[in-house]
Motif scaffolding. Structure first.
Motif, PDB file in Angstrom:
ATOM      1  N   ASP A  94       4.869 -37.978   4.245  1.00  0.00           N
ATOM      2  CA  ASP A  94       5.099 -39.433   4.382  1.00  0.00           C
ATOM      3  C   ASP A  94       6.585 -39.752   4.192  1.00  0.00           C
ATOM      4  N   ALA A  95       7.216 -39.087   3.200  1.00  0.00           N
ATOM      5  CA  ALA A  95       8.645 -39.316   2.932  1.00  0.00           C
ATOM      6  C   ALA A  95       9.488 -38.901   4.136  1.00  0.00           C
ATOM      7  N   ILE A  96       9.129 -37.766   4.756  1.00  0.00           N
ATOM      8  CA  ILE A  96       9.858 -37.295   5.945  1.00  0.00           C
ATOM      9  C   ILE A  96       9.788 -38.357   7.055  1.00  0.00           C
ATOM     10  N   ARG A  97       8.578 -38.874   7.288  1.00  0.00           N
ATOM     11  CA  ARG A  97       8.413 -39.873   8.371  1.00  0.00           C
ATOM     12  C   ARG A  97       9.190 -41.156   8.051  1.00  0.00           C
ATOM     13  N   GLN A  98       9.147 -41.572   6.775  1.00  0.00           N
ATOM     14  CA  GLN A  98       9.858 -42.802   6.382  1.00  0.00           C
ATOM     15  C   GLN A  98      11.366 -42.663   6.581  1.00  0.00           C
ATOM     16  N   LEU A  99      11.872 -41.437   6.453  1.00  0.00           N
ATOM     17  CA  LEU A  99      13.308 -41.188   6.621  1.00  0.00           C
ATOM     18  C   LEU A  99      13.685 -40.888   8.071  1.00  0.00           C
ATOM     19  N   GLY A 100      12.721 -41.080   8.998  1.00  0.00           N
ATOM     20  CA  GLY A 100      13.019 -40.890  10.422  1.00  0.00           C
ATOM     21  C   GLY A 100      12.733 -39.491  10.935  1.00  0.00           C
ATOM     22  N   GLY A 101      12.151 -38.630  10.089  1.00  0.00           N
ATOM     23  CA  GLY A 101      11.784 -37.279  10.543  1.00  0.00           C
ATOM     24  C   GLY A 101      10.481 -37.311  11.327  1.00  0.00           C
ATOM     25  N   ILE A 102      10.205 -36.228  12.046  1.00  0.00           N
ATOM     26  CA  ILE A 102       8.978 -36.127  12.837  1.00  0.00           C
ATOM     27  C   ILE A 102       8.228 -34.872  12.398  1.00  0.00           C
ATOM     28  N   VAL A 103       6.952 -35.020  12.089  1.00  0.00           N
ATOM     29  CA  VAL A 103       6.099 -33.887  11.744  1.00  0.00           C
ATOM     30  C   VAL A 103       5.231 -33.573  12.964  1.00  0.00           C
ATOM     31  N   CYS A 104       5.449 -32.406  13.565  1.00  0.00           N
ATOM     32  CA  CYS A 104       4.679 -31.998  14.753  1.00  0.00           C
ATOM     33  C   CYS A 104       3.670 -30.938  14.312  1.00  0.00           C
ATOM     34  N   ASP A 105       2.434 -31.356  14.161  1.00  0.00           N
ATOM     35  CA  ASP A 105       1.413 -30.454  13.617  1.00  0.00           C
ATOM     36  C   ASP A 105       0.607 -29.818  14.742  1.00  0.00           C
ATOM     37  N   GLY A 106      -0.034 -28.700  14.439  1.00  0.00           N
ATOM     38  CA  GLY A 106      -0.941 -28.067  15.403  1.00  0.00           C
ATOM     39  C   GLY A 106      -0.241 -27.501  16.628  1.00  0.00           C
ATOM     40  N   GLU A 107       1.021 -27.108  16.484  1.00  0.00           N
ATOM     41  CA  GLU A 107       1.754 -26.476  17.600  1.00  0.00           C
ATOM     42  C   GLU A 107       2.123 -25.058  17.195  1.00  0.00           C
ATOM     43  N   LYS A 108       1.628 -24.073  17.913  1.00  0.00           N
ATOM     44  CA  LYS A 108       1.962 -22.686  17.591  1.00  0.00           C
ATOM     45  C   LYS A 108       3.327 -22.341  18.180  1.00  0.00           C
ATOM     46  N   VAL A 109       4.172 -21.691  17.392  1.00  0.00           N
ATOM     47  CA  VAL A 109       5.487 -21.259  17.877  1.00  0.00           C
ATOM     48  C   VAL A 109       5.296 -20.008  18.735  1.00  0.00           C
ATOM     49  N   MET A 110       5.741 -20.083  19.982  1.00  0.00           N
ATOM     50  CA  MET A 110       5.587 -18.963  20.917  1.00  0.00           C
ATOM     51  C   MET A 110       6.852 -18.112  21.013  1.00  0.00           C
ATOM     52  N   GLU A 111       8.018 -18.779  20.858  1.00  0.00           N
ATOM     53  CA  GLU A 111       9.278 -18.037  21.036  1.00  0.00           C
ATOM     54  C   GLU A 111      10.428 -18.764  20.337  1.00  0.00           C
ATOM     55  N   ILE A 112      11.317 -17.978  19.730  1.00  0.00           N
ATOM     56  CA  ILE A 112      12.562 -18.516  19.182  1.00  0.00           C
ATOM     57  C   ILE A 112      13.708 -17.814  19.896  1.00  0.00           C
ATOM     58  N   LYS A 113      14.585 -18.594  20.530  1.00  0.00           N
ATOM     59  CA  LYS A 113      15.751 -18.024  21.219  1.00  0.00           C
ATOM     60  C   LYS A 113      16.994 -18.336  20.404  1.00  0.00           C
ATOM     61  N   PRO A 114      17.643 -17.308  19.821  1.00  0.00           N
ATOM     62  CA  PRO A 114      18.854 -17.578  19.047  1.00  0.00           C
ATOM     63  C   PRO A 114      19.995 -18.053  19.942  1.00  0.00           C
ATOM     64  N   GLY A 115      21.003 -18.628  19.342  1.00  0.00           N
ATOM     65  CA  GLY A 115      22.163 -19.129  20.092  1.00  0.00           C
ATOM     66  C   GLY A 115      22.578 -20.467  19.527  1.00  0.00           C
TER      67      GLY A 115
END
Length: 326
Positions: A94-115
């Motif tokens: 709740d604190a994250i959302r109040q501060l303008g953050g976004i919580v994206c739930d139920g999404e599996k991470v498929m790939e991380i590309k460094p850079g």
């Protein structure tokens, strides 16, 4: 770190208007000469934390529903208590959302590309950012392997057991029953800990602070023989030390530990990609420290001077992590 954590949890509790923490005291149990018990006592004294040594007789008077073996004593840390984890997580989100953050739930991470920027592809979106913090618990190495890093993490399946009170309320917070931690007791090679009844009314949480190797994807698969052995150790403990509990668990749940070899956390940057920060290996004792861990990971991601000495938490403390692992 704990000192600052208490302050931040209290601040969050105030802002959320919800009780997140209850002070119950933490009772450490062990043989008088146990080196771990002596170390804890020295730490409490050094940090100026109020505590009390309870010889066997005094322990019996103070907590008559704990039955101690001969030569065992207690050390009561008065600052100990219980965090209500589900409420704490909700308050943080709740604190994250109040501060303008976004919580994206139920999404599996498929790939991380460094850079620069670093790119994260999930089952539903693609994200780009200047820096990335990975706190993936038992899935940490699955995300780090494609980035050329494998940390010495062991994923363990833990049996979380609740035991019914023979007389409801006899081991409750309202009766002054504390959290407890058994150190090197005859019945168990590792720690056994417990929380007073409350989360489930009439049920006391008593668990073995260790488990058995398991893939996090198979956490809820049928119980292995080694899991049953852990529950048997707990049954023997409950029968011997907590006579007013039924000696068979009423509820059994599962959770995962992600352990490092020394059971200290990993809080560090990726050795090759310094805009990727890793928080891992919390070894079953990380949640209470979450506010300060979050602060440290933020400082690393923003390239600020960390608030604490991070030597005990660096990846480089594991000498086996040579070039073969990178």
């Amino acid at each position: 770190m704990m000192d600052e954590c208490y302050q931040i949890w209290a601040q969050l509790e105030h802002e959320a208007g919800t009780q997140l923490h209850r002070q119950t005291g933490l009772l450490l149990l062990g043989m008088k000469e146990n080196p771990e018990l002596k170390m804890f006592q020295a730490t409490l004294s050094r940090q100026g934390v109020e505590h009390q040594c309870l010889p066997s007789e005094e322990l019996k008077q103070r907590f008559p529903n704990i039955r101690m073996a001969r030569g065992e004593v207690g050390l009561l840390d008065k600052s100990g208590g219980v965090l209500y984890a589900d409420k704490a997580l909700r308050a943080l989100q709740d604190a994250i959302r109040q501060l303008g953050g976004i919580v994206c739930d139920g999404e599996k991470v498929m790939e991380i590309k460094p850079g620069l920027p670093v790119t994260v592809r999930t089952t539903s979106k693609r994200y780009q950012a200047k820096s990335l913090i990975i706190t993936a618990g038992p899935w940490t190495n699955q995300l780090l392997r494609p980035l050329g890093l494998e940390l010495p993490l062991q994923t363990l399946r833990i049996s979380v057991c609740y035991w019914r009170e023979k007389v409801p309320g006899s081991y409750s917070v309202s009766q002054g029953f504390p959290c407890f931690l058994g150190l090197g007791l005859n019945l168990a090679p590792r720690h056994i800990y417990g929380l007073p009844s409350g989360e489930y009314p009439g049920l006391v949480k008593v668990c073995y602070h260790y488990g058995n190797k398991a893939d996090p994807e198979e956490r809820d698969c049928p119980t292995a023989f080694s899991d049953i052995q852990d529950v048997q150790i707990l049954s023997h403990f409950v029968r011997a030390y907590l006579p007013d509990l039924e000696p068979e668990p009423a509820i059994m749940e599962r959770c995962m530990y992600t352990n490092t070899p020394d059971e200290h956390f990993i809080l560090d940057r990726h050795p090759k990609h310094d805009n990727i920060v890793i928080g891992a290996g919390f070894s079953g004792h990380g949640f209470k420290l979450a506010p300060v861990v979050g602060k440290i990971l933020y400082e690393l991601s923003m390239k600020l001077t960390p608030s604490y000495d991070l030597t005990p938490f660096r990846i480089s403390r594991f000498p086996g992590l040579g070039k073969a692992h990178l």
